[in-house]
Write an enzyme that holds these catalytic residues in place. Structure first.
Site, PDB file in Angstrom:
ATOM      1  N   ASP A 150      -8.120   4.353   8.714  1.00 58.65           N
ATOM      2  CA  ASP A 150      -9.562   3.706   8.273  1.00 58.65           C
ATOM      3  C   ASP A 150      -9.435   2.575   7.355  1.00 58.65           C
ATOM      4  O   ASP A 150     -10.180   2.141   6.382  1.00 58.65           O
ATOM      5  CB  ASP A 150      -8.994   4.862   7.319  1.00 58.65           C
ATOM      6  CG  ASP A 150      -9.334   6.587   7.916  1.00 58.65           C
ATOM      7  OD1 ASP A 150     -10.361   6.456   8.913  1.00 58.65           O
ATOM      8  OD2 ASP A 150      -9.369   7.570   7.702  1.00 58.65           O
TER       9      ASP A 150
ATOM     10  N   GLU B 140     -13.586  13.117  12.871  1.00 60.80           N
ATOM     11  CA  GLU B 140     -12.622  13.182  11.119  1.00 60.80           C
ATOM     12  C   GLU B 140     -13.422  14.328  10.152  1.00 60.80           C
ATOM     13  O   GLU B 140     -14.560  14.848  11.094  1.00 60.80           O
ATOM     14  CB  GLU B 140     -12.820  11.641  10.775  1.00 60.80           C
ATOM     15  CG  GLU B 140     -11.278  10.591  11.216  1.00 60.80           C
ATOM     16  CD  GLU B 140     -10.761   9.738   9.889  1.00 60.80           C
ATOM     17  OE1 GLU B 140     -11.167   9.934   8.939  1.00 60.80           O
ATOM     18  OE2 GLU B 140      -9.789   9.027   9.910  1.00 60.80           O
TER      19      GLU B 140
ATOM     20  N   HIS C 192       0.632  -1.146  -0.351  1.00 60.79           N
ATOM     21  CA  HIS C 192       0.212  -0.117  -0.077  1.00 60.79           C
ATOM     22  C   HIS C 192       1.029   1.256   0.026  1.00 60.79           C
ATOM     23  O   HIS C 192       0.809   2.026   0.159  1.00 60.79           O
ATOM     24  CB  HIS C 192      -0.790  -0.078   1.018  1.00 60.79           C
ATOM     25  CG  HIS C 192      -1.814   0.460   0.916  1.00 60.79           C
ATOM     26  ND1 HIS C 192      -2.815  -0.273  -0.251  1.00 60.79           N
ATOM     27  CD2 HIS C 192      -3.046   1.945   0.943  1.00 60.79           C
ATOM     28  CE1 HIS C 192      -4.258   1.143   0.211  1.00 60.79           C
ATOM     29  NE2 HIS C 192      -4.312   1.745   0.653  1.00 60.79           N
TER      30      HIS C 192
END
Length: 555
Positions: free
Chosen positions: A184, A294, A123
């Site tokens: 997340d 958030e 990632h």
């Protein structure tokens, strides 16, 4: 979408040439090929020094194995912009496989140019987990003791560095426990997030993931296997946390746990004024009342609230149906409160009381109740949809910034008022967090409270318009240029730089500590070459030069 202007095309072409020149002079590869706006290095001719070093790896006795063929996948990552081929991929079945490999390369000394990069769930954004003509370690192959959950007054779980956070969630929930701080997206490895920080909406309350670790097992750049903690090998412990893989590879982590809730009250509401939005966010983190806070910047989105109805229920359905989001810049507050079913009434009362203190647009309040797992794994559902449409494995020129609280309004005025005006090419996250433990390698602004602003852009392959890679890169450059010219004191999160001078400016006062740690734990600069902070065998030269300079000053 209209065709770009000739000036825009010239600017994109210029940025393209500059980018390629930087890339060329840094790597000096044997062959560079460009395909679909992506940067690739193909080691079609491997120098003898590297070739002989690779051949020597076959003499190692391992529990796992090396792959030398069909390893193109190790030259790819989520960013999908840098494709740098290694010479081999190690599939370790034990920590000793990693240790013996690095120790072997370290003992070769300056006769070898081999480097080593740890690859988790791929990632990374800009080739950070790649190693040009080096060794990529497939951390997900690492086999060790299974996840071990320890209950008690200070519960924790021992997890492999190659373990995915989603697996940790499911295993710890069997004991009614869960980690305190998350990212997340949970389909990431433990070693990967801890080498950066691991930030999400719980960070204001618990800090990032790196602030919730009791102990680590690390393989250094010398091949040594070291256990470290706040009380044992302290310098390595804090160096590795947020250390971008520069001082060691995390092979095991002891992660702090807390009692896990079963349900989540999930809430969204919109603002049309940034000052009200940011004031409410700061108010909420100061009260420490919600469990997750958030925010999102939403630019010119059609049918926004109708899209929310698939997961949320509007508090005022009629007014919500009449709300127009097109042509506006809106700010979305996203908050969550954890609870168990027997606490539902009390939770609802507390939530209503807290919401009454806020200044959102009343008709835009949306609420939902979901399971704890569904909430934490929410991004994975988006991944499934994007993969189905062929929109997951495309370039992701993300830009993540940490902005001091006292500069966030100035930042928002310029970026959301002048730089980003038509669309954002992806989500823009924005939320405040409090100062974290500064003993780790993570670099943050000096102010006690700062904002994470994450431009999570996706670029359409082959596009030369506003949704194309080079337009987004130019946009990122404008944002960074403004941060610099306005002296905002911003810092990059998941940083990416091309020169050591830029890295030195990024680390600031911590640079001396970074160099000292590198010289102690990875003196040959074998580890994490994709970060482009230090170069193989050049660290000795740099340290010698610094030593002569210091000696000259003292004399």
């Amino acid at each position: 979408m209209g065709s770009p202007s000739s000036a825009s095309i010239r600017q994109n072409n210029l940025l393209f040439l500059i980018f390629i020149m930087i890339f060329f002079f840094y790597y000096i590869p044997d062959k560079i090929s460009l395909c679909s706006n992506q940067f690739s290095v193909n080691p079609s001719v491997i120098p003898y020094k590297i070739s002989s070093s690779i051949s020597s790896l076959e003499t190692l006795r391992l529990d796992g194995y090396f792959s030398f063929d069909d390893i193109d996948y190790a030259a790819k990552d989520f960013g999908n912009m840098y494709h740098v081929l290694p010479s081999a991929v190690l599939h370790p079945k034990s920590v000793s496989d990693i240790s013996n490999t690095i120790k072997h390369i370290f003992k070769m000394g300056s006769t070898s140019q081999l480097t080593v990069a740890a690859r988790g769930h791929s990632h990374s954004l800009q080739g950070q987990a790649q190693a040009h003509q080096g060794i990529v370690i497939n951390m997900e192959s690492l086999q060790g003791p299974k996840l071990q959950v320890h209950t008690g007054e200070l519960p924790y779980v021992d997890a492999s560095g190659g373990e995915l956070w989603i697996n940790i969630l499911h295993e710890t929930l069997k004991y009614g426990l869960a980690p305190k701080s998350w990212t997340d997206y949970l389909h990431l490895t433990v070693g990967g997030t801890l080498s950066n920080a691991g930030i999400s909406g719980q960070a204001f309350k618990h800090g990032p993931q790196i602030n919730n670790i009791y102990q680590l097992e690390v393989v250094t750049g010398k091949g040594e296997v070291v256990t470290c903690s706040e009380k044992q090998n302290v310098e390595l412990f804090y160096g590795v946390l947020g250390g971008l893989g520069q001082f060691g590879i995390i092979t095991r982590a002891r992660i702090s746990l807390e009692p896990a809730p079963k349900k989540v009250k999930w809430i969204r509401a919109l603002y049309d004024e940034f000052s009200k939005f940011s004031n409410d966010q700061e108010h909420l983190i100061s009260k420490n009342s919600f469990d997750y806070i958030e925010g999102l910047v939403i630019i010119n989105r059609t049918g926004l609230l109708n899209n929310w109805r698939s997961s949320f229920n509007p508090k005022e359905p009629l007014q919500a149906s009449q709300f127009i989001s097109e042509g506006k810049i809106l700010y979305c507050l996203e908050i969550a409160k954890y609870f168990n079913p027997n606490e539902s009434d009390v939770m609802s009362q507390e939530t209503e009381s807290l919401l009454s203190e806020l200044s959102y647009i009343p008709s835009t309040l949306f609420l939902s109740e979901v399971s704890y797992v569904e909430f934490l794994d929410r991004v994975h559902q988006s991944e499934i949809k994007l993969r189905a449409k062929g929109l997951w494995e495309i370039p992701h020129p993300w830009l993540n910034l940490l902005i001091p609280k006292n500069k966030i309004f100035e930042f928002a005025q310029e970026v959301f008022g002048n730089i980003l005006t038509d669309n954002s090419n992806g989500p823009i996250l924005i939320y405040p967090v409090n100062k974290w433990d500064n003993r780790t390698s993570l670099v943050t602004p000096e102010e006690d409270t700062f904002y994470l602003v994450a431009f999570l852009s996706s670029a359409m392959p082959s596009s030369t318009g506003r949704d194309g890679l080079f337009h987004i890169l130019a946009q990122n450059k404008r944002i960074l240029g403004f941060c610099s010219s306005a002296s905002l004191g911003a810092k990059q999160y998941l940083p990416h730089y091309s020169t050591q001078e830029e890295w030195q400016a990024h680390f600031g006062p911590k640079w001396e500590v970074v160099v000292a740690r590198k010289s102690t734990y990875d003196p040959m600069a074998i580890l994490a070459p994709g970060q482009r902070i230090f170069r193989r065998n050049n660290l000795h030269m740099m340290l010698a030069s610094r030593s002569r300079l210091i000696s000259g000053k003292e004399s």
